[in-house]
Scaffold this motif. Structure first.
Motif, short mmCIF file in Angstrom:
data_model
loop_
_atom_site.label_atom_id
_atom_site.label_comp_id
_atom_site.label_asym_id
_atom_site.label_seq_id
_atom_site.Cartn_x
_atom_site.Cartn_y
_atom_site.Cartn_z
N GLY A 139 -5.80 13.34 15.34
CA GLY A 139 -5.57 13.31 16.89
C GLY A 139 -4.20 14.11 16.56
O GLY A 139 -3.72 14.51 17.84
N LEU A 140 -3.37 14.17 15.69
CA LEU A 140 -2.04 14.65 15.60
C LEU A 140 -2.00 15.59 14.35
O LEU A 140 -2.92 15.42 13.39
CB LEU A 140 -0.80 13.90 15.65
CG LEU A 140 -0.57 13.05 16.93
CD1 LEU A 140 0.41 11.83 16.65
CD2 LEU A 140 -0.47 13.93 18.14
N GLU A 141 -0.98 16.50 14.69
CA GLU A 141 -0.85 17.44 13.39
C GLU A 141 0.50 17.45 13.24
O GLU A 141 1.30 17.01 13.99
CB GLU A 141 -1.34 18.99 13.92
CG GLU A 141 -2.90 19.14 14.01
CD GLU A 141 -3.33 20.41 14.21
OE1 GLU A 141 -2.33 21.26 14.48
OE2 GLU A 141 -4.42 20.65 14.53
N VAL A 142 0.96 17.84 11.84
CA VAL A 142 2.41 17.89 11.42
C VAL A 142 2.94 18.94 12.34
O VAL A 142 2.78 19.82 12.79
CB VAL A 142 2.22 18.19 9.89
CG1 VAL A 142 3.76 18.62 9.36
CG2 VAL A 142 1.72 17.53 9.05
N GLY A 143 4.06 18.45 12.80
CA GLY A 143 5.10 19.20 13.73
C GLY A 143 4.84 18.91 15.20
O GLY A 143 5.82 19.33 16.18
N ASN A 144 3.90 18.15 15.64
CA ASN A 144 3.65 17.75 17.01
C ASN A 144 4.82 16.88 17.33
O ASN A 144 5.24 15.88 16.65
CB ASN A 144 2.32 17.14 17.18
CG ASN A 144 1.11 18.10 16.98
OD1 ASN A 144 -0.04 17.43 16.76
ND2 ASN A 144 1.18 19.29 17.18
N GLN A 145 5.13 17.15 18.72
CA GLN A 145 6.14 16.29 19.30
C GLN A 145 5.54 15.35 20.10
O GLN A 145 4.99 15.46 20.91
CB GLN A 145 7.37 17.20 19.91
CG GLN A 145 8.08 17.97 19.07
CD GLN A 145 9.12 18.73 19.94
OE1 GLN A 145 8.90 19.62 20.79
NE2 GLN A 145 10.32 18.64 19.55
N TRP A 200 0.99 -1.19 0.02
CA TRP A 200 -0.01 0.10 0.09
C TRP A 200 0.73 1.43 0.12
O TRP A 200 2.01 1.27 0.64
CB TRP A 200 -0.99 0.17 1.24
CG TRP A 200 -1.75 1.17 1.31
CD1 TRP A 200 -2.99 1.45 0.58
CD2 TRP A 200 -1.55 2.41 1.99
NE1 TRP A 200 -3.31 2.71 1.16
CE2 TRP A 200 -2.46 3.36 2.07
CE3 TRP A 200 -0.36 2.88 2.89
CZ2 TRP A 200 -2.70 4.59 2.59
CZ3 TRP A 200 -0.32 4.04 3.46
CH2 TRP A 200 -1.26 5.03 3.18
N GLN A 201 0.43 2.20 -0.71
CA GLN A 201 1.25 3.52 -0.56
C GLN A 201 0.11 4.71 -1.16
O GLN A 201 -0.86 4.51 -1.56
CB GLN A 201 2.34 3.43 -2.00
CG GLN A 201 1.89 3.53 -3.23
CD GLN A 201 3.12 3.33 -4.14
OE1 GLN A 201 4.11 3.53 -3.95
NE2 GLN A 201 2.77 2.73 -5.24
N ASP A 202 0.75 5.84 -0.45
CA ASP A 202 -0.23 7.16 -0.72
C ASP A 202 0.60 8.17 -0.49
O ASP A 202 2.00 8.04 -0.07
CB ASP A 202 -1.33 7.13 0.54
CG ASP A 202 -2.58 7.91 -0.13
OD1 ASP A 202 -2.43 8.65 -1.11
OD2 ASP A 202 -3.43 8.18 0.77
N LYS A 203 0.32 9.49 -1.03
CA LYS A 203 1.06 10.72 -0.90
C LYS A 203 0.58 11.51 0.48
O LYS A 203 -0.57 11.34 0.62
CB LYS A 203 0.83 11.51 -2.19
CG LYS A 203 1.56 10.82 -3.48
CD LYS A 203 1.16 11.65 -4.56
CE LYS A 203 2.00 10.89 -5.89
NZ LYS A 203 1.71 11.64 -7.22
N ASP A 204 1.28 12.27 0.85
CA ASP A 204 1.31 13.15 1.99
C ASP A 204 0.52 12.67 3.11
O ASP A 204 -0.57 13.01 3.62
CB ASP A 204 0.31 14.41 1.52
CG ASP A 204 0.90 15.27 0.49
OD1 ASP A 204 2.17 15.39 0.36
OD2 ASP A 204 0.18 15.70 -0.60
N VAL A 205 1.29 11.50 3.62
CA VAL A 205 0.71 10.66 4.80
C VAL A 205 1.43 11.10 5.94
O VAL A 205 2.79 11.37 6.06
CB VAL A 205 0.86 9.24 4.73
CG1 VAL A 205 0.59 8.33 5.84
CG2 VAL A 205 0.46 8.59 3.61
N LEU A 206 0.64 11.40 7.15
CA LEU A 206 1.17 11.89 8.35
C LEU A 206 1.40 10.65 9.16
O LEU A 206 0.70 9.60 9.38
CB LEU A 206 -0.04 12.56 9.17
CG LEU A 206 0.36 13.15 10.66
CD1 LEU A 206 1.63 13.85 10.41
CD2 LEU A 206 -0.83 13.71 11.17
N VAL A 228 -1.28 8.10 10.72
CA VAL A 228 -2.15 8.97 11.58
C VAL A 228 -3.46 9.43 10.66
O VAL A 228 -3.32 10.12 10.06
CB VAL A 228 -1.48 9.92 12.45
CG1 VAL A 228 -2.31 10.72 13.24
CG2 VAL A 228 -0.41 9.29 13.21
N LEU A 229 -4.50 8.87 11.36
CA LEU A 229 -5.78 9.52 10.48
C LEU A 229 -6.23 10.73 11.31
O LEU A 229 -7.05 11.51 10.78
CB LEU A 229 -6.65 8.14 10.27
CG LEU A 229 -6.14 7.09 9.77
CD1 LEU A 229 -7.40 6.11 9.80
CD2 LEU A 229 -5.96 7.55 8.29
#
Length: 319
Positions: free
Chosen positions: A292-298, A242-248, A289-290
């Motif tokens: 609960g989190l955003e890009v840049g969260n630690q 499976w593959q996709d673009k812009d995956v968190l 991650v679908l």
């Protein structure tokens, strides 16, 4: 292909005849010759009877116009002539059979030490390539259908990988394949051509029975670096199911379960904050991650049981 001589096959030497077998064979030859003489006499008798029947039929045809013979007698004589002609043909066939039996019986007496002209069969390469394996290195007797050697083209390789059946069902034809641990510095690219429809049982190194499926892949290109690959070489493959673009993505080591929910500890202003997350696919190292989190969260990696929601934490220097 069709040019390189691989080997030559000679007929096997006939076994030696002992005195008893030789005497029996000579007796069969004498019997076959006597049967031929009998067939010759039968042929002569049939020819004589046919000539007599033909002469009678000729006389009847000449006199039938004068009404000197009945129609029934005329038909009987004509039928007799035809039967005698067929008896002659049958006797001729019987004589040929007797000749064949004599030749067959005499062949059993032949003792040939070296093959005659035309007896040697030359086996030439059916395809262009190289000899991969030689099963019969020395001169020996071989049975029909026995493997002598293998010929193939090392520049046209396919990759055969054993995949667990539960993973093979997710592999589509055309899936990208990364070929690793083949001896080169960079992985090679390939694509899945076929997933075999039948699985087989194999015992793993830990003694566990596993159902595995053969997955066949073809290399996308043949650069100079991978021309050193040969038949039955060992490689490791990674198949993209499976593959996709812009995956968190989040490291799998940051996830933990609380009941039936997946959660992570976010690093916020020096404190660990528990957040539920919705996850998707994972390869064991990174997880999709679908929500609960955003890009840049630690997030905290491998948090121990002592970490609770709101506890103070600090970031390691250099990490």
């Amino acid at each position: 292909a069709g040019e390189t001589l691989l080997t030559a096959i000679e007929p096997g030497i006939a076994p030696l005849l002992d005195a008893r077998t030789k005497a029996q064979t000579e007796a069969r030859i004498s019997a076959a010759e006597a049967a031929r003489m009998q067939a010759e006499q039968s042929l002569e008798m049939a020819r004589t009877a046919a000539q007599f029947a033909k002469a009678s039929w000729d006389r009847v045809r000449a006199n039938a116009t004068q009404g000197s013979i009945s129609a029934t007698d005329r038909d009987n004589i004509e039928r007799e002539t035809q039967m005698r002609d067929r008896e002659v043909r049958a006797s001729e066939f019987a004589l040929k059979i007797a000749d064949y039996e004599i030749a067959q019986t005499r062949a059993a007496m032949m003792q040939r030490d070296t093959p005659g002209a035309g007896a040697v069969i030359e086996v030439r390469s059916p395809v262009s390539g190289r000899v991969l394996r030689v099963q019969q290195e020395s001169a020996t007797l071989i049975a029909a259908g026995a493997a002598i050697l293998e010929v193939g083209d090392p520049s046209d390789l396919e990759i055969e990988a054993e995949i667990l059946s539960r993973d093979a069902v997710t592999i589509p034809a055309g899936a990208e394949v990364s070929v690793e641990q083949w001896g080169g510095e960079t992985p090679l690219k390939a694509r899945v051509r076929r997933v075999e429809p039948a699985a087989f049982t194999k015992v793993s190194a830990l003694g566990v029975e596993e159902q595995r499926v053969i997955v066949l892949s073809d290399l996308d290109s043949t650069p100079e670096s991978d021309k050193t690959l040969g038949d039955r070489y060992r490689v490791e493959v990674r198949v993209a199911v499976w593959q996709d673009k812009d995956v968190l993505l989040v490291p799998a080591g940051a996830l933990f379960r609380e009941g039936t929910a997946w959660k992570v500890f976010r690093f916020e202003g020096g404190f660990a904050k528990s957040h539920p997350v919705q996850i998707g696919r994972t390869d064991g190292k990174l997880t999709q991650v679908l929500g609960g989190l955003e890009v840049g969260n630690q997030v905290l990696m491998h948090p121990p049981d002592t970490v609770k929601d709101g506890i103070a934490v600090r970031e390691r220097e250099g990490d």
